[in-house]
Structure formats: structure tokens, C-alpha cells
Design a protein around this motif. Sequence first.
Motif, short mmCIF file in Angstrom:
data_model
loop_
_atom_site.label_atom_id
_atom_site.label_comp_id
_atom_site.label_asym_id
_atom_site.label_seq_id
_atom_site.Cartn_x
_atom_site.Cartn_y
_atom_site.Cartn_z
N ARG A 70 0.87 -1.28 0.02
CA ARG A 70 0.36 -0.30 -0.13
C ARG A 70 1.30 0.92 -0.17
NH1 ARG A 70 -3.74 -0.62 5.06
NH2 ARG A 70 -4.61 1.53 4.23
N MET A 71 2.30 1.42 0.67
CA MET A 71 3.09 2.32 0.38
C MET A 71 3.06 2.64 -0.41
SD MET A 71 2.33 3.86 3.45
CE MET A 71 4.27 4.74 3.80
N VAL A 72 3.48 0.85 -1.67
CA VAL A 72 4.55 1.45 -3.46
C VAL A 72 3.28 2.31 -3.55
CG1 VAL A 72 4.68 0.11 -5.19
CG2 VAL A 72 5.84 -0.39 -2.64
N GLU A 73 2.10 1.46 -3.42
CA GLU A 73 0.80 2.04 -4.60
C GLU A 73 0.56 4.27 -3.85
OE1 GLU A 73 -1.01 0.90 -6.71
OE2 GLU A 73 0.49 -0.45 -6.47
N LEU A 94 2.91 5.95 -3.35
CA LEU A 94 4.53 6.42 -3.92
C LEU A 94 3.66 6.84 -5.73
CD1 LEU A 94 7.03 7.63 -4.53
CD2 LEU A 94 7.81 5.21 -4.98
N LYS A 95 2.49 5.58 -6.18
CA LYS A 95 2.91 5.76 -7.36
C LYS A 95 1.32 6.85 -7.40
CE LYS A 95 3.91 1.26 -7.83
NZ LYS A 95 3.06 -0.59 -8.92
N THR A 96 0.96 7.03 -6.23
CA THR A 96 -0.36 8.30 -6.84
C THR A 96 0.12 9.27 -6.63
OG1 THR A 96 -1.76 6.19 -5.64
CG2 THR A 96 -2.74 8.77 -5.87
N PHE A 105 3.24 15.30 -7.79
CA PHE A 105 3.96 15.67 -6.82
C PHE A 105 4.92 15.31 -7.49
CE2 PHE A 105 0.79 15.57 -3.89
CZ PHE A 105 0.56 16.64 -4.18
N LYS A 106 6.49 15.82 -7.36
CA LYS A 106 7.80 15.10 -7.44
C LYS A 106 7.77 14.46 -6.28
CE LYS A 106 9.86 19.39 -9.62
NZ LYS A 106 10.14 21.11 -9.54
N VAL A 107 8.65 13.07 -6.61
CA VAL A 107 8.78 12.53 -5.03
C VAL A 107 10.02 11.75 -5.18
CG1 VAL A 107 6.16 10.76 -5.36
CG2 VAL A 107 8.71 10.14 -7.03
N GLY A 108 10.94 12.60 -3.89
CA GLY A 108 12.33 11.61 -3.81
C GLY A 108 12.34 10.38 -2.56
N CYS A 109 13.20 10.52 -2.60
CA CYS A 109 13.77 9.71 -1.38
C CYS A 109 14.94 9.22 -1.03
CB CYS A 109 13.74 8.21 -1.89
SG CYS A 109 14.51 7.10 -0.89
N PRO A 118 13.06 2.56 -8.83
CA PRO A 118 12.98 3.80 -9.98
C PRO A 118 12.13 4.58 -9.96
CG PRO A 118 13.42 1.52 -10.69
CD PRO A 118 13.27 1.50 -9.11
N LEU A 119 10.81 4.22 -9.31
CA LEU A 119 9.66 5.56 -9.36
C LEU A 119 10.44 6.76 -8.80
CD1 LEU A 119 6.66 2.77 -7.01
CD2 LEU A 119 7.58 3.35 -10.04
#
Length: 219
Positions: free
Chosen positions: A93-96, A98-100, A105-109, A137-138
Motif C-alpha cells: 500500500r505504501m508503494v501504491e 508512492l505511485k499515486t 507531485f515530484k517524489v524523492g527518497c 526507479p519510481l
Amino acid sequence: MAVEAVIWDFGGVFTSSPFEAFNRFEAERGLPKDLIRRINATNHHDNAWALFERNEVDAGRFDELFLEESTALGHPVRGADVLPLLSGQVRPRMVEALKTCKQHFKVGCITNNVVSMHSPGQDEIQRAAGAMGQIMPLFDAIIESSKAGVRKPDPKIYMMMCDLLAVEPAACVYLDDLGINCKPAAQLGMKAIKVSGVDQALGELAEATGLSFPAAEPA
């Protein structure tokens, strides 16, 4: 300021917390509960973990330093015995989520990690590599402490991510399972979410971003 970016920790956010594995290890060895967390929290800027995550020592030296630090607290534990505990189970659910977020938005890790967690070929490292291979890769930008030479909670690493994403801190939401890492993010102006569970984290993320995320599967 409107949200422009969501920045994520990795372990304990997209995977189950290593603290669970630490506690199992301690119980199996007859060690005090949370001993490993206490070792890691002692002199946390310059202890064995900090040096290893900044790539200032190799795995062999980490093993020695961690043993010295644990022995000083009365319970000798080798660093080499602790590293395999870092792997966790992926939280779908956390991965989903992130995809949403990535759609809006921009997303970073930003992840505190080490160059070589432990001996290659073991199941744990293969699982960890698989999880990272699916998720990394996301992201639009990734900062790894072992490559950057700086680690959370140093404020510099958060500003490095803001520079990479070309956003102001006040336009960012930040998720991490450690309060010590959320604190500098909040001080910089980010909306910090301390992840203690999937439902809690996604609820706060939905409130911060205005997005909707999948509910838990029925039991």
C-alpha cells in the motif's frame, strides 16, 4: 504553500521496520529489549552506524566498532550479526501511495544506507535488493547516505534533496519512521509525518496532500 513534492525514507516506510527484527534478535539471544536501538542512539553522529552509513568505515571495521560499543553497554554483539536484520517485508500500500503521489507531485527518497549490508548471496540481501529494484526507479531523485557522505538527521541532506527537486522545503511533505529524522525536516519547514503504521501514515499523507489512498484489504 501548496505541496509540490513528497519525500520518503525507505526502510521502515516501504518495508517493515528493522526494529521488529532487532527485537526478535534480542529475544532469541536473551538480550535486553531495544539494546540495538540504544547502541545506535549513543553518540549517534559519530558511532559505528553513523560512520558506516557515511561510508567512512568498511564492513569489517563496522563489525569491530559495533562490538566495542555494545560491549561498553554490557552486552557484546557483533556488527556482522546485526546487518542481516535490516531487510524487511515490502508494504504494497505504501508503494501504491508512492505511485499515486508521483502522478501529482515530484517524489524523492532520502535513505541512510551502507555500501554493503552484509555477505552477498543470502536471502535477506536478495529480498532487499529486489524491493529496492522495484521501488527506486519510481523516484525523481534519490540520495543515499553511503554515496553522499552525509546522513539524516543532518539538515544538509534534506536541502540537497530540495535542490535536486527544485522545490522549497515548505512545499514538501516528508515521511520517515524515525522522529529524530523528522525533526530537522519539520524545522526546515516541511510537513513531517512520522510513520508508525501504514494506516496512520496514509491517513496523514492524504490530509497533507488532498489525495486518496487505498484502504486496507478486508481480513
